[in-house]
Structures are given as structure tokens and as C-alpha cells.
Design a protein around this motif. Structure first.
Motif, PDB file in Angstrom:
ATOM      1  N   LEU A  91       1.055  -1.177  -0.021  1.00 51.03           N
ATOM      2  CA  LEU A  91       0.096  -0.051   0.207  1.00 51.03           C
ATOM      3  C   LEU A  91       1.007   1.109   0.080  1.00 51.03           C
ATOM      4  CD1 LEU A  91      -2.901   1.539   0.248  1.00 51.03           C
ATOM      5  CD2 LEU A  91      -2.406   1.375   2.966  1.00 51.03           C
ATOM      6  N   PHE A  92       2.017   1.509   0.959  1.00 53.08           N
ATOM      7  CA  PHE A  92       2.682   2.442   0.818  1.00 53.08           C
ATOM      8  C   PHE A  92       3.543   2.727  -0.415  1.00 53.08           C
ATOM      9  CE2 PHE A  92       3.663   1.862   5.774  1.00 53.08           C
ATOM     10  CZ  PHE A  92       2.417   2.332   5.962  1.00 53.08           C
ATOM     11  N   ASP A  93       3.747   1.532  -1.038  1.00 52.41           N
ATOM     12  CA  ASP A  93       4.517   1.594  -2.357  1.00 52.41           C
ATOM     13  C   ASP A  93       3.587   2.033  -3.383  1.00 52.41           C
ATOM     14  OD1 ASP A  93       6.593   1.081  -3.964  1.00 52.41           O
ATOM     15  OD2 ASP A  93       5.748  -0.555  -4.811  1.00 52.41           O
ATOM     16  N   MET A  94       2.392   1.659  -3.619  1.00 55.22           N
ATOM     17  CA  MET A  94       1.608   2.293  -4.406  1.00 55.22           C
ATOM     18  C   MET A  94       1.187   3.767  -4.097  1.00 55.22           C
ATOM     19  SD  MET A  94      -2.339   0.818  -5.233  1.00 55.22           S
ATOM     20  CE  MET A  94      -1.902  -0.346  -6.608  1.00 55.22           C
ATOM     21  N   ALA A  95       0.988   4.050  -2.993  1.00 51.39           N
ATOM     22  CA  ALA A  95       0.745   5.381  -2.664  1.00 51.39           C
ATOM     23  C   ALA A  95       1.808   6.461  -3.164  1.00 51.39           C
ATOM     24  CB  ALA A  95       0.683   5.782  -1.160  1.00 51.39           C
ATOM     25  N   GLN A  96       3.121   5.893  -3.293  1.00 50.83           N
ATOM     26  CA  GLN A  96       4.290   6.575  -3.752  1.00 50.83           C
ATOM     27  C   GLN A  96       3.815   6.850  -5.226  1.00 50.83           C
ATOM     28  OE1 GLN A  96       7.932   5.647  -0.658  1.00 50.83           O
ATOM     29  NE2 GLN A  96       8.222   5.112  -2.724  1.00 50.83           N
ATOM     30  N   LYS A  97       3.369   5.961  -6.052  1.00 56.30           N
ATOM     31  CA  LYS A  97       3.354   5.850  -7.206  1.00 56.30           C
ATOM     32  C   LYS A  97       1.768   6.689  -7.916  1.00 56.30           C
ATOM     33  CE  LYS A  97       5.766   1.388  -7.699  1.00 56.30           C
ATOM     34  NZ  LYS A  97       5.332  -0.077  -7.783  1.00 56.30           N
ATOM     35  N   SER A 157      13.080   9.631   7.550  1.00 57.69           N
ATOM     36  CA  SER A 157      11.876   9.736   6.585  1.00 57.69           C
ATOM     37  C   SER A 157      11.690   8.461   5.563  1.00 57.69           C
ATOM     38  CB  SER A 157      11.771  11.139   5.854  1.00 57.69           C
ATOM     39  OG  SER A 157      13.143  11.055   5.073  1.00 57.69           O
ATOM     40  N   HIS A 158      12.942   7.726   5.406  1.00 58.44           N
ATOM     41  CA  HIS A 158      12.833   6.550   4.366  1.00 58.44           C
ATOM     42  C   HIS A 158      13.376   5.396   5.090  1.00 58.44           C
ATOM     43  CE1 HIS A 158      12.650   9.829   1.688  1.00 58.44           C
ATOM     44  NE2 HIS A 158      12.504   9.027   0.719  1.00 58.44           N
ATOM     45  N   TYR A 159      12.412   4.194   4.793  1.00 52.94           N
ATOM     46  CA  TYR A 159      12.681   2.996   5.028  1.00 52.94           C
ATOM     47  C   TYR A 159      13.078   1.939   3.676  1.00 52.94           C
ATOM     48  CZ  TYR A 159      12.915  -1.166   8.157  1.00 52.94           C
ATOM     49  OH  TYR A 159      13.313  -2.351   8.768  1.00 52.94           O
ATOM     50  N   GLY A 160      14.276   2.000   3.386  1.00 48.89           N
ATOM     51  CA  GLY A 160      14.584   1.297   2.062  1.00 48.89           C
ATOM     52  C   GLY A 160      14.110   2.457   1.039  1.00 48.89           C
ATOM     53  N   ARG A 161      13.177   2.083   0.102  1.00 46.89           N
ATOM     54  CA  ARG A 161      12.691   2.936  -0.855  1.00 46.89           C
ATOM     55  C   ARG A 161      11.465   3.656  -0.606  1.00 46.89           C
ATOM     56  NH1 ARG A 161       9.226  -0.030  -4.376  1.00 46.89           N
ATOM     57  NH2 ARG A 161       9.230  -2.362  -3.828  1.00 46.89           N
ATOM     58  N   ILE A 162      10.977   3.162   0.461  1.00 48.57           N
ATOM     59  CA  ILE A 162       9.479   3.674   0.844  1.00 48.57           C
ATOM     60  C   ILE A 162       9.573   4.988   1.790  1.00 48.57           C
ATOM     61  CG2 ILE A 162       7.432   3.013   2.249  1.00 48.57           C
ATOM     62  CD1 ILE A 162       7.824   1.518  -0.316  1.00 48.57           C
ATOM     63  N   GLU A 163       8.863   5.953   1.388  1.00 49.17           N
ATOM     64  CA  GLU A 163       8.823   7.199   2.225  1.00 49.17           C
ATOM     65  C   GLU A 163       7.724   6.827   3.541  1.00 49.17           C
ATOM     66  OE1 GLU A 163       8.617  11.012  -0.086  1.00 49.17           O
ATOM     67  OE2 GLU A 163       7.697   9.673  -1.513  1.00 49.17           O
ATOM     68  N   ILE A 164       8.471   6.525   4.417  1.00 50.49           N
ATOM     69  CA  ILE A 164       7.780   6.155   5.824  1.00 50.49           C
ATOM     70  C   ILE A 164       7.483   7.126   6.765  1.00 50.49           C
ATOM     71  CG2 ILE A 164       9.670   5.385   7.186  1.00 50.49           C
ATOM     72  CD1 ILE A 164       6.659   3.334   7.080  1.00 50.49           C
ATOM     73  N   TRP A 169       4.206   9.929  11.087  1.00 48.06           N
ATOM     74  CA  TRP A 169       3.539  10.937  11.575  1.00 48.06           C
ATOM     75  C   TRP A 169       2.120  11.097  11.570  1.00 48.06           C
ATOM     76  CZ3 TRP A 169       7.351  13.740   7.683  1.00 48.06           C
ATOM     77  CH2 TRP A 169       8.512  13.603   7.979  1.00 48.06           C
ATOM     78  N   LEU A 170       1.497  10.292  10.640  1.00 46.13           N
ATOM     79  CA  LEU A 170      -0.079  10.403  10.829  1.00 46.13           C
ATOM     80  C   LEU A 170      -0.301   9.659  11.866  1.00 46.13           C
ATOM     81  CD1 LEU A 170      -2.401  11.206   9.127  1.00 46.13           C
ATOM     82  CD2 LEU A 170      -2.076   9.076   7.555  1.00 46.13           C
TER      83      LEU A 170
END
Length: 218
Positions: A91-97, A157-164, A169-170
Motif C-alpha cells: 500500500l505504501f509503495d502504491m501510494a508513492q506511485k 523519513s525513508h525505510y528502504g525505498r519507501i517514504e515512511i 507522523w500520521l
């Protein structure tokens, strides 16, 4: 971290099998989640065990090794752990795209709304499972927090390639991920009628806090 778990649970044919199985099985609790994390951490620290697990070519010897070391785990529990994490990370990955999806998720008023949006896009997990993963990432010893000149601790703010960072924060804003204890402490800590985010069970210093780099602000 996953070693042979990819072959056992995440190969395409296996993943869809376990994903369907997890849907109809009872949800496991935080104790099971943490026990699996503890076992994976043990693998990291034990070269002999790691070598043994890397040689396993089926799921049975894997769990025999786990059980022999006191980790009474089942394939179903491990599948729940792995599939749930993949659902959240995907889900996090899709949200970046997809900027629209990211904006929609970040605009969620509460975690229940966030979970509903995720489910609309085919990603299924609970509020608790989301919180457990984000707390784990935030407290990871692999992430080094940065201490700026006014003493604030900034989560990586990043965990691997995911903006975490956005999601942590949310979740902090919703109250499902504890804040750092020493930030913005409020008065009247003895008032038991108000949820106090600075009680010991509601806040923590991450492991990475003790290995932080200093950064001065000009």
C-alpha cells in the motif's frame, strides 16, 4: 530478514494461497507478532542457526528449528505475519506511485478511515497491525535519528525505498504510535481522566536514539 520466507510464503503461487488462507483464519495477537520478530532477530545474531535455515528447502524443517529453540510457531501464524506486512508495504509503495491515493490516505481523519481506503484498493490489515509495523520501524536500531540544535529527535523519513515518515507522523497524530517521551511534555501528568501520551506505556525512545548523529542548524 526473511531468508527462506520468500520461497515459503511470497512466491506468487504461494502468496495467493496464503493470502486467501489468512483471510479466513482468526487474527493473531501482538504477542504472536512480537514472537516472530524475536525469532527473526535471533537468526540475525546466530550464524549457525542462520546457516541451517538457509539450507532448508521446505517449510517443515524451518518450523522444527524454530520450535526447538522455544518459538512455538505455526505456518499459519507466520503466513499471517508475512502477508500482513506485505499488504501494508505494498500500500505504501502504491501510494508513492499514485499521488491521489497518497493524498487521500494522508487526509484520513482516523485510522479506521485509513483502513477503509486501503481495503477499497484491495489491501487488508487492521489498525493494530498497522500500528505494530510502524512502531517497529520507528524503534528500529537500523534507523539513526538526528538530533538538531534544539534537541528535537527527527525520525528518519525513508525505510528502504519507501517514504515512511509520512505514515509514522500520521499514526502519531491519531495516537496509535507513541511519541518520543521528551518532546512537548504537557503539565498535569497526574490527571488520569485524560489520555496521557507521556505515560511509560504510551511513549518510548527508539533504539536508534542511543546511536544518533548530531547535526547543527545554521
Amino acid at each position: 530478514m526473511y531468508y527462506q520466507l520468500w520461497n515459503f510464503f511470497l512466491k506468487e503461487d504461494r502468496y495467493f494461497y496464503w493470502q486467501e488462507k489468512v483471510k479466513f483464519n482468526q487474527r493473531y495477537d501482538h504477542y504472536t507478532w512480537q514472537k516472530i520478530i524475536d525469532f527473526l532477530s535471533l537468526i540475525e545474531q546466530n550464524f549457525f542457526l542462520k546457516a541451517q535455515l538457509e539450507e532448508t528447502d521446505s517449510i517443515e524443517p524451518f518450523f522444527q528449528l524454530a520450535n526447538a529453540r522455544g518459538y512455538k510457531l505455526t505456518p499459519e501464524a507466520f503466513a499471517w505475519f508475512v502477508v500482513t506486512r506485505k499488504q501494508i508495504w505494498d500500500l505504501f509503495d502504491m501510494a508513492q506511485k499514485i499521488p491521489y491515493l497518497k493524498e487521500k490516505l494522508l487526509a484520513s481523519k482516523n485510522p479506521q478511515q485509513f483502513i477503509k481506503i486501503a481495503a477499497d484498493y484491495g489491501y487488508e490489515f487492521t489498525v493494530d497491525e498497522l500500528a505494530w509495523l510502524l512502531i517497529e520501524v520507528k524503534s528500529s536500531p537500523e534507523l539513526v535519528s538526528i538530533n538538531n540544535s534544539v534537541g528535537e529527535i527527527l525520525t528518519a523519513s525513508h525505510y528502504g525505498r519507501i517514504e515512511i515518515g509520512y505514515w509514522i507522523w500520521l499514526a502519531e497524530d491519531w495516537g496509535i504510535v507513541p511519541p518520543f517521551c521528551h518532546l512537548n511534555k504537557t503539565g498535569n501528568l497526574a490527571n488520569k481522566n485524560i489520555r496521557n501520551p507521556f505515560l511509560l506505556d504510551q511513549c518510548f525512545l527508539p533504539k536508534s536514539y542511543f546511536n544518533q548523529r548530531l547535526m547543527s542548524v545554521v
